[in-house]
Design an enzyme around this catalytic site. Structure first.
Site, short mmCIF file in Angstrom:
data_model
loop_
_atom_site.label_atom_id
_atom_site.label_comp_id
_atom_site.label_asym_id
_atom_site.label_seq_id
_atom_site.Cartn_x
_atom_site.Cartn_y
_atom_site.Cartn_z
N GLY A 1 0.86 -1.19 0.00
CA GLY A 1 0.00 0.00 0.00
C GLY A 1 0.89 1.23 0.00
N GLY B 1 1.91 6.00 4.12
CA GLY B 1 0.88 6.71 4.86
C GLY B 1 -0.47 6.01 4.84
N SER B 2 -0.55 4.82 4.22
CA SER B 2 -1.85 4.16 4.12
C SER B 2 -2.18 3.34 5.36
CB SER B 2 -1.90 3.27 2.88
OG SER B 2 -0.91 2.27 2.98
N GLY B 3 -1.21 3.17 6.24
CA GLY B 3 -1.52 2.51 7.51
C GLY B 3 -0.92 1.12 7.68
N LYS B 4 0.13 0.82 6.91
CA LYS B 4 0.74 -0.51 7.04
C LYS B 4 1.33 -0.69 8.45
CE LYS B 4 3.53 -0.11 3.48
NZ LYS B 4 3.14 1.23 2.99
N SER B 5 2.14 0.31 8.86
CA SER B 5 2.75 0.23 10.20
C SER B 5 1.67 0.19 11.27
CB SER B 5 3.64 1.43 10.47
OG SER B 5 4.69 1.48 9.55
N GLU C 1 8.72 -3.08 6.96
CA GLU C 1 9.79 -2.65 6.05
C GLU C 1 11.17 -2.94 6.64
OE1 GLU C 1 9.33 1.30 4.50
OE2 GLU C 1 7.18 1.06 4.73
#
Lengths: 217, 468
Positions: free
Chosen positions: B37, B40-44, B163
């Site tokens: 994604g 800033g899409s919210g993976k973390s 990541e």
């Protein structure tokens, strides 16, 4: 000797010396500490440094008492002069021969300091070299944007505090993700014990120094 | 099939602007799940929710929970291990061995079994020789290896990686990936890995989940969509030709008999080398080989032997303050660059002392829009996502406009569409402002078209290469 017992001994000696004025006892403590440091293979450079650091304050005390006090008491001037060195050498006998890890483990296991404090402090201690380089980085970042951040600039310290806050939060998350749970029992790889010998040393040394402190000038 | 379920998840950082809305996902157990994604899409965020770190450390959980085969994760400890993006702040202790002891103590492992477990974990990632080194002396890649060793020692059934290879060189990355597959195949671990740079995952990933920020949902990708996604990263598998410096090139930074060391470990021994004016030069090389250290030497933050010259002048004779107006460094860690609080304030600060006037207000506004930062102008810089921080950081330093710009991993944490925008911005700005750019990057996807020269850093030497 157990690290926290050693720390206790050092604190007790320093406290007692603050309320007494035996020059011989001070000299005895300084020599004993130096011998102890040499046995632990402390470098001569470190010992020279120890001699240098308290010199100015010690001299200041000496001069104040000997030249400017009403009694001009030479003995008391020397007591205060050597007292500074007692603090430094006795303190160094602890700091130069124990690691923060040993102390943290001992405080955790022997004195039931919450492990949150023990490891939190340890993590912060391990970060110290990074704080120094962080300050250099902040100043460089400033220069590259045309801002000179002097050593007294509030902006420098504001940013440094932000960095530290951020680190502390990341560290807390890291500790938790590495299995640390507050108030949950842990096993100990290095079992730190307070032995009878530790108590023996603590009491023995304390008793031994009472004689010169109270009997010798 | 058994799965790790995220049920009815609604999560927000700010009130009434949820990052996830009624999201349901099922990550199959004992599989390698890839989470993709844009930045800033919210993976973390998702990974930290699964790890139980959020909402404790930020945000608000409106509804939802995480379960493994119907058991709620909050009631069961030590099910999830997580490896973070930033290799610098994930260790409590001073050495890898002490960290591993700390971890095993937390898990209440019998002390008599610890040595064996520690040795096995270190051996699994081949870093036994790092066991007693201080973390402050390890490179980013070495730290990530140790972090993986910690995860191996923890032996949790679920492994989350955010990541993990952002600061790791391709060799180490490939190595760590084979180790992760081994953890899946032989130790039956469930792996969820969030990543931008997808090359090398096609054959490994069992399932790809995509976060769609607009739609507020997360969907597993079908075969075709999946292939399309991976094809975007194909180009790097073939090598591109790159020209060598020409005789007419004018040196801008030169090294003469330079020796660089770190804690007595020799990093660089170079009789003669030059970087050239108005060119974009890429430096590649393994982790810990000394690339960042070289940059630090060029801006006089790191002692060296020999001579480094800037336009034929010894940099030792240039005051730090003057040098900083000639040579800018984009730090590897974006946050290091920030001095103010909000995005607007940072931009204003860069404008105040800029060296050229190339970046007009209109161009800045355009660039912010292109970088998807226009909506974040009043946001505190530290609360941006890592990708957003990186993009802002690069823009700030381009506005500053030093004639020479050193970029340390400028593409770290950027998604593939941001990547092209950032590279285009760097290229255009460097042409218009006559900047010489030297950049370090491990991320090589789509890079060949953007750089003029390629320098490899190996065996303690820098050499120009004809391929990338």
């Amino acid at each position: 000797m157990n690290a926290s017992m050693k720390l206790l001994l050092v604190l007790l000696i320093s406290l007692e010396v603050s309320f007494t004025h035996s020059l011989s006892a001070n000299l005895l403590l300084i020599s004993a500490s130096l011998i102890y440091l040499l046995i632990h293979r402390t470098s001569l450079k470190a010992i020279m440094f120890l001699a240098l650091v308290p010199f100015l304050p010690a001299l200041g005390l000496f001069v104040t008492i000997y030249y400017f006090s009403p009694g001009q008491d030479l003995h008391f001037a020397w007591v205060l002069f050597t007292r500074m060195y007692v603090y430094v050498t006795v303190g160094a006998s602890f700091t130069l021969t124990s690691t923060p890890l040993e102390l943290a483990l001992s405080l955790e296991q022997n004195w039931h300091l919450p492990s949150k404090f023990a490891y939190g402090t340890l993590a912060a201690f391990n970060m110290l070299p990074k704080i120094k380089s962080a300050i250099v980085t902040i100043r460089t970042a400033g220069l590259m944007r045309g801002v000179v951040l002097s050593w007294w600039s509030p902006q420098l310290y504001f940013k440094a505090i932000l960095v530290a806050l951020n680190w502390s939060e990341n560290l807390a998350q890291a500790m938790i993700s590495h299995g640390f749970v507050e108030d949950q029992p842990r096993t100990f790889y290095r079992q730190i014990k307070v032995t009878g010998l530790d108590y023996g040393f603590l009491l023995g040394i304390l008793v031994m120094i009472q004689l010169p402190i109270w009997l010798l000038p | 099939m058994q799965s790790l379920n995220v049920n009815n998840l609604t999560f927000e950082y700010k009130e009434h602007s949820s990052i996830f809305q009624n999201v349901n996902i099922a990550f199959p157990l004992h599989r390698f799940n890839l989470l993709v994604g844009p930045s800033g899409s919210g993976k973390s965020t998702l990974l930290k929710i699964i790890a139980g770190l959020y909402p404790q450390f930020g945000g608000q959980l409106i509804t939802g929970d995480v379960t493994i085969t119907d058991v709620n994760l909050t009631t069961k400890k030590h099910q999830v291990a997580m490896l973070f993006q930033n290799p610098n702040q994930q260790f409590t202790m001073n050495t890898p061995r002490n960290e591993l002891i700390f971890v095993l103590e937390n898990l209440q492992v019998d002390p008599t079994q610890m040595d064996a477990k520690i040795d096995a974990a270190l051996a699994f990632v081949d870093c036994a020789e790092l066991a007693n080194r201080n973390f402050n002396t390890l490179s980013g890649g070495e730290k990530q290896k140790v972090a993986l060793a910690v995860i191996v020692a923890m032996d949790s059934p679920v492994i989350l990686l955010d990541e993990p290879f952002a600061s790791v060189d391709p060799t180490a990355r490939e190595y760590l990936l084979t180790k992760l597959t081994k953890l899946r195949d032989e130790h039956h671990k469930t792996i969820i890995l969030a990543e931008h740079d997808l090359h090398g995952y096609q054959s490994i990933a069992d399932q790809v989940f995509q976060i769609n920020p607009g739609a507020n949902n997360i969907v597993p990708l079908e075969q075709t969509a999946r292939e399309n996604l991976f094809n975007q990263f194909k180009s790097t598998s073939s090598t591109a030709t790159i020209s060598l410096p020409a005789d007419i090139d004018e040196p801008v930074i030169s090294l003469i008999n330079v020796e660089l060391k770190q804690q007595d470990k020799p990093l660089l021994k170079q009789a003669e080398f030059s970087f050239f004016k108005d060119k974009i030069t890429l430096i590649t090389g393994e982790n810990g080989i000394g690339k960042s250290t070289l940059f630090n030497a060029i801006i006089k933050l790191m002692p060296y032997q020999g001579q480094i010259t800037l336009n034929d002048r010894d940099i030792k004779s240039i005051k730090q303050k003057k040098l900083a107006r000639q040579v800018g460094l984009v730090f590897q860690d974006a946050e290091d660059q920030f001095l103010s609080i909000t995005v607007t304030e940072e931009i204003e600060l860069s404008k105040k002392h800029r060296i050229t006037n190339y970046f007009t207000d209109q161009l800045i506004a355009e660039s912010l829009a292109n970088l998807n930062l226009a909506k974040h102008l009043d946001q505190v810089v530290y609360s941006l996502s890592d990708g957003q921080k990186k993009k802002l950081q690069i823009l700030l330093m381009l506005i500053s406009g030093q004639p020479i710009l050193l970029l340390d991993e400028p593409l770290k944490g950027l998604d593939i569409s941001s990547l092209a925008t950032v590279l285009a911005l760097i290229k255009k700005s460097s042409q218009k402002q006559h900047q010489s750019i030297i950049m370090i990057s491990h991320q090589l996807t789509k890079l060949a078209g953007w750089v003029d020269y390629h320098v490899s850093f190996e065996h303690q030497r820098l050499t120009y290469q004809e391929v990338l």
